[in-house]
Design an enzyme around this catalytic site. Structure first.
Site, short mmCIF file in Angstrom:
data_model
loop_
_atom_site.label_atom_id
_atom_site.label_comp_id
_atom_site.label_asym_id
_atom_site.label_seq_id
_atom_site.Cartn_x
_atom_site.Cartn_y
_atom_site.Cartn_z
N ARG A 164 0.91 -0.98 -0.09
CA ARG A 164 0.05 -0.03 -0.09
C ARG A 164 0.90 1.39 -0.12
O ARG A 164 1.98 1.17 0.30
CB ARG A 164 -0.62 0.10 1.36
CG ARG A 164 -2.03 -1.09 1.45
CD ARG A 164 -2.64 -1.14 2.87
NE ARG A 164 -3.54 -2.33 2.72
CZ ARG A 164 -3.25 -3.41 3.43
NH1 ARG A 164 -2.05 -3.65 4.00
NH2 ARG A 164 -4.25 -4.26 3.53
N LYS A 189 -1.86 -2.16 7.32
CA LYS A 189 -3.21 -1.56 7.51
C LYS A 189 -3.82 -2.08 9.10
O LYS A 189 -3.35 -3.48 9.33
CB LYS A 189 -4.30 -1.94 6.54
CG LYS A 189 -5.48 -1.45 6.79
CD LYS A 189 -6.27 -1.68 5.48
CE LYS A 189 -7.89 -0.97 5.46
NZ LYS A 189 -8.58 -1.39 4.34
N HIS A 264 -2.95 1.95 -5.66
CA HIS A 264 -3.55 0.68 -5.42
C HIS A 264 -3.96 -0.20 -6.36
O HIS A 264 -4.12 -1.38 -6.47
CB HIS A 264 -5.02 1.16 -4.43
CG HIS A 264 -5.22 0.37 -3.35
ND1 HIS A 264 -4.67 0.21 -2.35
CD2 HIS A 264 -6.21 -0.64 -2.94
CE1 HIS A 264 -5.08 -0.42 -1.40
NE2 HIS A 264 -6.34 -1.11 -2.01
N ARG A 267 -1.40 -2.46 -7.00
CA ARG A 267 -1.67 -3.61 -5.82
C ARG A 267 -2.68 -4.62 -6.49
O ARG A 267 -2.52 -5.84 -6.14
CB ARG A 267 -2.11 -2.97 -4.59
CG ARG A 267 -2.30 -4.10 -3.29
CD ARG A 267 -2.47 -3.00 -2.08
NE ARG A 267 -3.23 -3.68 -1.28
CZ ARG A 267 -2.85 -4.46 -0.47
NH1 ARG A 267 -1.50 -4.60 -0.22
NH2 ARG A 267 -3.65 -5.10 0.64
N HIS A 290 -4.07 -9.11 3.89
CA HIS A 290 -5.29 -9.00 4.16
C HIS A 290 -5.75 -9.64 5.24
O HIS A 290 -5.11 -10.56 5.83
CB HIS A 290 -6.27 -9.71 2.81
CG HIS A 290 -6.40 -8.73 1.81
ND1 HIS A 290 -6.55 -9.59 0.59
CD2 HIS A 290 -6.30 -7.96 1.41
CE1 HIS A 290 -6.70 -8.51 -0.44
NE2 HIS A 290 -6.38 -7.41 0.14
N TYR A 299 -10.73 -11.08 -6.33
CA TYR A 299 -9.87 -11.13 -7.64
C TYR A 299 -10.21 -12.41 -8.25
O TYR A 299 -10.30 -12.33 -9.74
CB TYR A 299 -8.48 -11.17 -7.20
CG TYR A 299 -7.94 -9.98 -6.46
CD1 TYR A 299 -7.72 -8.76 -7.11
CD2 TYR A 299 -7.64 -9.77 -5.03
CE1 TYR A 299 -7.46 -7.67 -6.48
CE2 TYR A 299 -7.18 -8.89 -4.41
CZ TYR A 299 -6.95 -7.65 -5.08
OH TYR A 299 -6.65 -6.67 -4.52
#
Length: 344
Positions: A164, A189, A264, A267, A290, A299
């Site tokens: 990120r 994150k 992003h 990514r 994640h 995805y």
């Protein structure tokens, strides 16, 4: 809307204190930058409509403001505000309400429904050929070689490592683990740390920048951050995004330029490309940092749409195999193991 000028001293102080509050709580750099800007627009609207005190704000006031947002022109491109951007404005209002309540205020009544988005449609994915064009553009993206080398490192971090934007600009020199072929992401994150694999080729790109070009930046010894600017200070997230935009422009590929490439998008692209090559879903989820597989599943849906649209049989077979791998059999008892031999 960053250029709006507030006159109300109370609103100015609230805005300043709100930004400090976000910073103290450890929110991401982008959040600390964007939410106060959205709140500033709300305050400006209040000023223009004769609302000089927070205590006088009603539910209808906020609804009127939100309807105004839905009809105002987009300052960056043609048309109105996107659903994603409207949701960001909502987030600013809700977070400001949290701020008020934590500062002994009753808060404001917000009755807004989140704008529904089709996440699959909102994902922009670059082709591998387009990625190659971006890397090729770093050979002439700036007149200074040190900037060109830093540009290539930026692409390595955002695409090859799937970081990120905040994670990339927060990297320290010691986070590049050359001997282990890993990058230590400390500021992921939700404060989650992880180790991201990086191959020898990309490590050499970073190594060359660290030892041959980073020392040519002014006061480079004054900070341990990997990415630094011409003043020897840590490169900021917005500056990184600006360099990405510049790299895109240098390609002279209009199709690529109109995609408005962000960190992003790179990514999303690496995640999709890994999946296309048959990478395990759990591996991709860990790679991206994640918190759950649900975030990674998007995805798969994206590729299923692509396989149907392009009638891609090879991609269809890859996805079929993945569905079989993750298929659940509810009638088989937990802990059941198949025998080693058929006659057991």
């Amino acid at each position: 809307m960053k250029t709006l000028q507030l006159q109300n001293k109370s609103y100015k102080e609230l805005l300043k204190d709100f930004k400090s509050w976000l910073d103290i709580l450890g929110f991401a750099e982008t959040t600390i930058y964007n939410l106060p800007n959205h709140l500033k627009e709300f305050f400006y609207y209040l000023e223009c409509h004769g609302h000089s005190e927070i205590n006088n704000i009603t539910t209808q006031t906020i609804k009127n403001y939100y309807n105004h947002l839905k009809t105002r022109e987009n300052q960056a491109r043609e048309g109105g505000l996107s659903k994603a951007y409207l949701n960001k404005h909502q987030q600013a209002l809700f977070k400001f309400n949290d701020y008020l309540k934590q500062h002994n205020h009753k808060g404001i009544q917000i009755h807004l429904k989140r704008e529904e988005q089709n996440q699959r449609d909102s994902l922009q994915i670059l082709t591998q050929d387009e990625i190659k064009q971006l890397f090729k553009a770093t050979e002439y993206s700036n007149e200074q070689e040190r900037i060109r080398k830093r540009d290539k490192v930026i692409l390595v971090l955002l695409y090859s490592c799937g970081l990120r934007r905040t994670e990339a600009v927060s990297l320290l020199l010691k986070d590049i683990l050359f001997d282990k072929e890993r990058i230590h992401v400390r500021k992921g994150k939700n404060y989650k740390e992880r180790y991201v694999p990086i191959n020898e080729y990309n490590l050499k790109i970073i190594e060359e920048y660290i030892y041959d070009y980073r020392p040519t930046f002014y006061n480079y010894k004054q900070t341990e951050y990997l990415l630094i600017n011409y003043r020897g200070k840590p490169l900021q997230g917005q500056s990184l995004s600006n360099r990405l935009s510049q790299i895109t422009l240098i390609t002279n590929n209009q199709s690529l330029i109109t995609k408005n490439i962000t960190p992003h998008i790179l990514r999303h692209s690496i995640a999709t490309h890994l999946l296309e090559k048959g990478a395990n879903m759990e591996t991709i989820s860990q790679f991206l940092g994640h918190s759950s597989l649900e975030s990674t599943q998007i995805y798969t849906h994206l590729l299923e749409h692509k396989s149907k649209t392009n009638n891609d049989e090879q991609l269809h077979n890859v996805l079929r195999e993945k569905r079989l791998q993750h298929q659940e059999y509810p009638n088989i008892p937990k802990g059941f193991r198949t025998p080693k031999y058929m006659d057991e």
